[in-house]
Design an enzyme around this catalytic site. Structure first.
Site, PDB file in Angstrom:
ATOM      1  N   GLY A 198       0.509  -1.494  -0.379  1.00  0.00           N
ATOM      2  CA  GLY A 198       0.385  -0.068   0.415  1.00  0.00           C
ATOM      3  C   GLY A 198       1.067   1.593  -0.453  1.00  0.00           C
ATOM      4  O   GLY A 198       1.612   0.961   0.261  1.00  0.00           O
ATOM      5  N   GLY A 203      -0.685   2.882   7.524  1.00  0.00           N
ATOM      6  CA  GLY A 203      -0.168   1.855   8.685  1.00  0.00           C
ATOM      7  C   GLY A 203       0.222   0.235   8.636  1.00  0.00           C
ATOM      8  O   GLY A 203      -0.951  -0.129   9.162  1.00  0.00           O
ATOM      9  N   LYS A 204       0.649  -0.050   7.561  1.00  0.00           N
ATOM     10  CA  LYS A 204       1.345  -1.101   7.342  1.00  0.00           C
ATOM     11  C   LYS A 204       2.335  -1.463   8.965  1.00  0.00           C
ATOM     12  O   LYS A 204       2.138  -2.696   9.002  1.00  0.00           O
ATOM     13  CB  LYS A 204       1.999  -1.344   6.129  1.00  0.00           C
ATOM     14  CG  LYS A 204       1.262  -1.048   4.836  1.00  0.00           C
ATOM     15  CD  LYS A 204       2.059  -0.875   3.402  1.00  0.00           C
ATOM     16  CE  LYS A 204       2.931  -0.072   3.172  1.00  0.00           C
ATOM     17  NZ  LYS A 204       2.911   0.811   3.387  1.00  0.00           N
ATOM     18  N   GLU A 422      -7.094  33.330  -9.694  1.00  0.00           N
ATOM     19  CA  GLU A 422      -7.683  32.265  -9.219  1.00  0.00           C
ATOM     20  C   GLU A 422      -9.187  32.301  -9.091  1.00  0.00           C
ATOM     21  O   GLU A 422      -9.422  31.407  -8.979  1.00  0.00           O
ATOM     22  CB  GLU A 422      -7.258  31.923  -7.605  1.00  0.00           C
ATOM     23  CG  GLU A 422      -5.517  32.237  -7.022  1.00  0.00           C
ATOM     24  CD  GLU A 422      -5.080  31.222  -7.186  1.00  0.00           C
ATOM     25  OE1 GLU A 422      -5.635  29.843  -7.177  1.00  0.00           O
ATOM     26  OE2 GLU A 422      -4.366  30.673  -7.675  1.00  0.00           O
TER      27      GLU A 422
END
Length: 612
Positions: A198, A203-204, A422
């Site tokens: 991933g 969060g591995k 913008e």
């Protein structure tokens, strides 16, 4: 046991030597009295001395009987060279003695040497523990895995949110470690290895620690780069040592983080060597994974964000049998992650976590943790009692656009150009169907090079996009350049980043997605690395004929030109609104969603199908 016996013998030997030294000192202090030389001569005159011993520096006399203090020997420093002639007149035997200094000389050499080596050994061990390669000779072949047990990991599945599918996959691993006999009753075997893949920050590593925390077994954690050294054979020795320790403590988990540092496909280093050590280490890992029985309760977890470069031998059945995707969370996952990270934060009643989750499309778990921390820091800076929704919004802007540069002062002409630029983005986004709503427009400089920014808020997670939607996305990017050309009739350098992003999208449409009828449904470029958002990075590519490359360049240019003309026409049709919005932006510097909606109430949108 042998080392302990050796240390005990050393202690007894040192203690014996100290005892002898103390005994000798005590006997000497008890029987000998140091006296001035004059007193020594007086004792000689009085006839109290039975025998005299002369050395290079002192003169010692043995008394015929103990003195008042019970001393039997008096000693004085020798001060006259003709002492022998003087002694002769007293009719007392005397003798010349050679004082032995062997012990004192020996100690004067040994004690400094021992002290030096003790200090050197202590400092060397401290240095070796922190150094790689040359500094770690004493532990070169030892693995450097950190070993945790259940109470030390401090992480369980309750601390992991937003990756429910991955958690379900790994819960099976935990159940096997707890009750291996239940899984083997029908002849099944647990996978030897589980590979977590991933993007960074999803969060591995946290999931791997949660598995160890739930299972309550020893957890060996090591990075793939820690196996590889400058000395050939060291990495392989560390792999062997790691597996030996893990087998001794089975059931256990071995976690190898950043596996791609160790498991890169062999033979990809070019025709010349230089990768022998890494390849030997990989070969040893493959051998060890084949050599252990999964029924003993030893499981290997690994994590990588580059699975496409791993050696195929690592991914075959019997090694890393299972791959678990730990992807960026969807809206529900982001909401669950935010709930975990705001537990320690005092929130104001107006904070709607669902709204924050909607604003953070594409954020990983690490990004959301950083977001919660930044929001809390902003509330702390302004001495607030709680963290409000505005703090989270400001934190999102800081993460996406960068830090505000309040000391970067633009002149009036530059501010006006940025304002039109913008608002060009914003008006095109509002006019086209299927684009993300505009959340905020600002002309306050942020980050390294952003003189202004437009933030769009996605309403939902998107996984597929049509050609029309991609062209609309390009149109929004080119809206700023179109506004500059419409208002000033000339161009500035402010659209450099917009042009790069628009060109990347158009190139992908032609070369990867096959969205040009003339060129056909062919992929002319290889897939980019799936989990690393590195611009212009591909994992390999095929050869394209020069004539085909020319047609690709022309197709990209046609897309950009057609979309730019459309954005220019939208702004031209809404020129009064563009002027009004730009003046308001110059006055307030920042416009939020409500203010923009009020200013663009009469915006003219293009007719459906009216596309050049």
């Amino acid at each position: 046991m042998e080392q302990k016996t050796q240390w005990n013998f050393t202690y007894w030997m040192v203690a014996g030597l100290l005892l002898l030294v103390l005994q000798n000192w005590w006997e000497t202090a008890r029987t000998m009295e140091p006296v001035p030389y004059s007193e020594f001569e007086q004792a000689l005159k009085d006839g109290r001395v039975a025998e005299v011993l002369v050395s290079d520096k002192t003169i010692t006399g043995k008394l015929k009987s103990p003195d008042a203090k019970g001393k039997t020997v008096i000693v004085a420093t020798r001060i006259e060279p003709d002492v022998a002639a003087r002694l002769s007149q007293y009719n007392v035997p005397y003798a010349r003695v050679i004082e032995s200094t062997f012990l004192s000389t020996l100690l004067s050499w040994i004690l400094p040497a021992v002290a030096f080596f003790a200090v050197w050994f202590f400092l060397f061990r401290k240095f070796a523990d922190k150094q790689e390669g040359i500094g770690g000779f004493m532990t070169l072949g030892k693995n450097r895995a950190k070993v945790y047990v259940e109470k030390n990991t401090g992480v369980t599945f309750a601390d992991v949110a937003g990756v429910d599918e991955a958690k379900e996959e790994l819960k099976e691993v935990v159940e096997f470690l707890k009750t291996p006999q239940e899984y083997g009753r029908l002849g099944a075997r647990i996978p030897k290895g589980v590979l977590l893949v991933g993007p960074p920050g999803t969060g591995k590593t946290l999931l791997a620690k949660a598995v160890a925390g739930e299972a309550g077994v020893p957890f060996f954690s090591i990075s793939g780069s820690e196996f590889v050294e400058m000395f050939v054979g060291v990495g392989a020795a560390r792999v062997r040592d790691l597996f030996e320790q893990a087998r001794a403590k089975a059931p256990a988990i071995i976690f190898i983080d950043e596996l791609d540092a160790l498991g890169r496909a062999r033979g990809t280093g070019g025709p010349i060597g230089g990768h022998d050590e890494r390849e030997q280490t990989l070969n040893q890992l493959l051998t060890e994974m084949d050599g252990f029985d999964s029924s003993v309760g030893l499981i290997i977890l690994a994590a990588t964000n580059r699975p496409e470069i791993l050696d195929p031998a690592l991914l075959r059945a019997g090694r890393f049998d299972r791959q678990v995707l730990v992807d960026r969370p969807d809206k529900k996952g982001r909401l669950d992650i935010l709930k975990v990270h705001v537990k320690k934060i005092k929130l104001a009643p107006d904070v709607d976590l669902e709204q924050i989750a909607a604003l953070t499309t594409g954020f990983s778990g690490a990004d959301l943790a950083n977001l919660a921390n930044e929001a809390a820091l902003m509330a702390t800076r302004r001495r607030a009692d709680a963290v409000t929704l505005s703090d989270f919004t400001a934190a999102i802007e800081r993460i996406i656009a960068g830090l505000e540069k309040k000391n970067r002062v633009l002149n009036d002409k530059e501010r006006e150009t940025v304002a039109y630029h913008e608002m060009g983005h914003a008006l095109v986004a509002l006019a086209l169907p299927g684009t993300d709503p505009v959340h905020k427009v600002s002309i306050i400089p942020r980050g390294i090079g952003a003189l202004g920014y437009t933030i769009q808020r996605p309403t939902e997670d998107r996984y597929l996009m049509t050609r029309e939607e991609l062209e609309n996305k390009i149109a929004v990017l080119l809206g700023g350049r179109a506004a500059e050309k419409l208002v000033y009739g000339k161009l500035s350098t402010g659209a450099a980043d917009d042009l790069a992003k628009a060109t990347d999208i158009a190139r992908d449409m032609i070369t990867r997605y096959g969205m040009d009828e003339d060129l056909g449904y062919i992929a002319y470029e290889a897939q980019r690395p799936r989990f690393l958002d590195v611009p212009n990075m591909v994992s390999g590519g095929g050869r394209v004929a020069e004539s085909t490359q020319t047609r690709i360049d022309e197709a990209i240019r046609d897309i950009i030109k057609g979309v730019f003309d459309r954005a220019h026409r939208i702004l031209d049709d809404n020129r009064p609104i563009l002027e009004r919005c730009a003046r308001e932006l110059l006055a307030k510097e920042t416009l939020d969603e409500n203010a923009i909606r009020e200013l663009t109430r009469d915006l003219q949108r293009p007719v459906l199908g009216d596309w050049p």
